[in-house]
Design a protein around this motif. Structure first.
Motif, PDB file in Angstrom:
ATOM      1  N   SER A   1      -4.534  -4.368  -7.097  1.00 42.79           N
ATOM      2  CA  SER A   1      -3.940  -5.604  -6.583  1.00 42.79           C
ATOM      3  C   SER A   1      -4.171  -5.829  -5.097  1.00 42.79           C
ATOM      4  O   SER A   1      -3.726  -6.841  -4.561  1.00 42.79           O
ATOM      5  N   SER A   2      -4.816  -4.917  -4.406  1.00 44.04           N
ATOM      6  CA  SER A   2      -4.902  -5.065  -2.952  1.00 44.04           C
ATOM      7  C   SER A   2      -6.150  -4.372  -2.409  1.00 44.04           C
ATOM      8  O   SER A   2      -6.911  -3.743  -3.138  1.00 44.04           O
ATOM      9  N   TYR A   3      -6.318  -4.517  -1.099  1.00 42.88           N
ATOM     10  CA  TYR A   3      -7.416  -3.889  -0.388  1.00 42.88           C
ATOM     11  C   TYR A   3      -6.868  -2.808   0.535  1.00 42.88           C
ATOM     12  O   TYR A   3      -5.813  -2.958   1.123  1.00 42.88           O
ATOM     13  N   LYS A   4      -7.609  -1.728   0.665  1.00 39.76           N
ATOM     14  CA  LYS A   4      -7.238  -0.640   1.553  1.00 39.76           C
ATOM     15  C   LYS A   4      -8.239  -0.564   2.705  1.00 39.76           C
ATOM     16  O   LYS A   4      -9.430  -0.747   2.513  1.00 39.76           O
TER      17      LYS A   4
ATOM     18  N   VAL B   1      -6.704   4.242   6.330  1.00 38.77           N
ATOM     19  CA  VAL B   1      -5.830   3.858   7.442  1.00 38.77           C
ATOM     20  C   VAL B   1      -4.561   3.190   6.940  1.00 38.77           C
ATOM     21  O   VAL B   1      -3.479   3.392   7.472  1.00 38.77           O
ATOM     22  N   ASN B   2      -4.698   2.375   5.904  1.00 37.48           N
ATOM     23  CA  ASN B   2      -3.550   1.627   5.410  1.00 37.48           C
ATOM     24  C   ASN B   2      -3.485   1.723   3.898  1.00 37.48           C
ATOM     25  O   ASN B   2      -4.379   1.285   3.199  1.00 37.48           O
ATOM     26  N   GLU B   3      -2.404   2.295   3.383  1.00 32.77           N
ATOM     27  CA  GLU B   3      -2.248   2.490   1.945  1.00 32.77           C
ATOM     28  C   GLU B   3      -1.487   1.352   1.276  1.00 32.77           C
ATOM     29  O   GLU B   3      -1.540   1.184   0.075  1.00 32.77           O
TER      30      GLU B   3
ATOM     31  N   LEU C   1      -6.625  -9.054   2.331  1.00 34.39           N
ATOM     32  CA  LEU C   1      -8.055  -8.761   2.426  1.00 34.39           C
ATOM     33  C   LEU C   1      -8.365  -7.740   3.509  1.00 34.39           C
ATOM     34  O   LEU C   1      -9.487  -7.320   3.665  1.00 34.39           O
ATOM     35  N   GLY C   2      -7.373  -7.366   4.299  1.00 28.18           N
ATOM     36  CA  GLY C   2      -7.570  -6.323   5.291  1.00 28.18           C
ATOM     37  C   GLY C   2      -8.162  -6.808   6.588  1.00 28.18           C
ATOM     38  O   GLY C   2      -7.568  -6.687   7.638  1.00 28.18           O
TER      39      GLY C   2
END
Length: 212
Positions: free
Chosen positions: A49-52, A69-71, A76-77
């Protein structure tokens, strides 16, 4: 994703070196280079469901120090990266905020994520003169975008007040239609009504922005 490095001393390109991705849906690649190697950040879809936001350091042409870096859910980051004397500064957009996270390049550790401000998009981070600048977008009614910047010391967590760098042409609304509106002022010039110092506005409406 492939990276290829140019050697200025002999004017040649090195062979391509791949970065393996778990998902082919990847966006917003950015990089910076210093004596430690090539620092790369990118945003990769997690298949759910998301971008890391990912970080890689390529030293001697080989990948090392991979770090997510971001969990959390990332939109879209849009990650970007900038380097200071002993830190790698990564900026990204997550859950409606622009955020930064710093890697201490001396002890190879990551510091806590910092929320910069609520924003609609991340333009980039840039370090200079012992400061870190975060440029970001804020949408306004009528499908316009304003560009802002905030700053902090590279070793600080206290951000300045936002500074508006550029604003879009204001929209004129009539019913459900939005029109671009150009407005300018003439200061200290005589106008047609004989007022010698008053500024006045001239506006011109064109076709509606929303096409109706």
């Amino acid at each position: 994703m492939l990276q290829k490095i140019y050697n200025y001393s002999n004017g040649t390109w090195a062979a391509q070196y791949p970065i393996s991705l778990n998902n082919q849906n990847c966006n917003s690649v950015d990089n910076a280079y210093d004596s430690r190697g090539l620092h790369i950040v990118y945003s990769e879809y997690d298949g759910s469901s998301s971008y890391k936001t990912h970080y890689y350091l390529y030293a001697s042409f080989y990948p090392s120090n991979h770090y997510v870096v971001n969990e959390s859910e990332d939109g879209l980051g849009w990650p970007t990266i900038s380097l200071s004397s002993n830190k790698a500064h990564v900026g990204f957009h997550s859950n409606g905020y622009v955020r930064t996270r710093d890697k201490n390049l001396t002890n190879n550790s990551w510091e806590s994520t910092q929320g910069v401000t609520i924003a609609d998009g991340n333009e980039g981070v840039q370090s200079g003169c012992d400061k870190l600048f975060d440029f970001y977008d804020v949408l306004v009614p009528g499908i316009f975008v304003n560009l802002y910047v905030k700053e902090r010391g590279i070793n600080s967590s206290t951000w300045s007040s936002p500074q508006l760098l550029n604003y879009s042409v204001a929209a004129y609304q009539s019913g459900t239609n939005y029109y671009p509106r150009l407005t300018w002022s003439l200061n200290n010039e005589p106008d047609v009504r004989g007022n010698s110092t008053d500024a006045y506005k001239i506006e011109r409406r064109t076709g509606p922005l929303n096409g109706t």
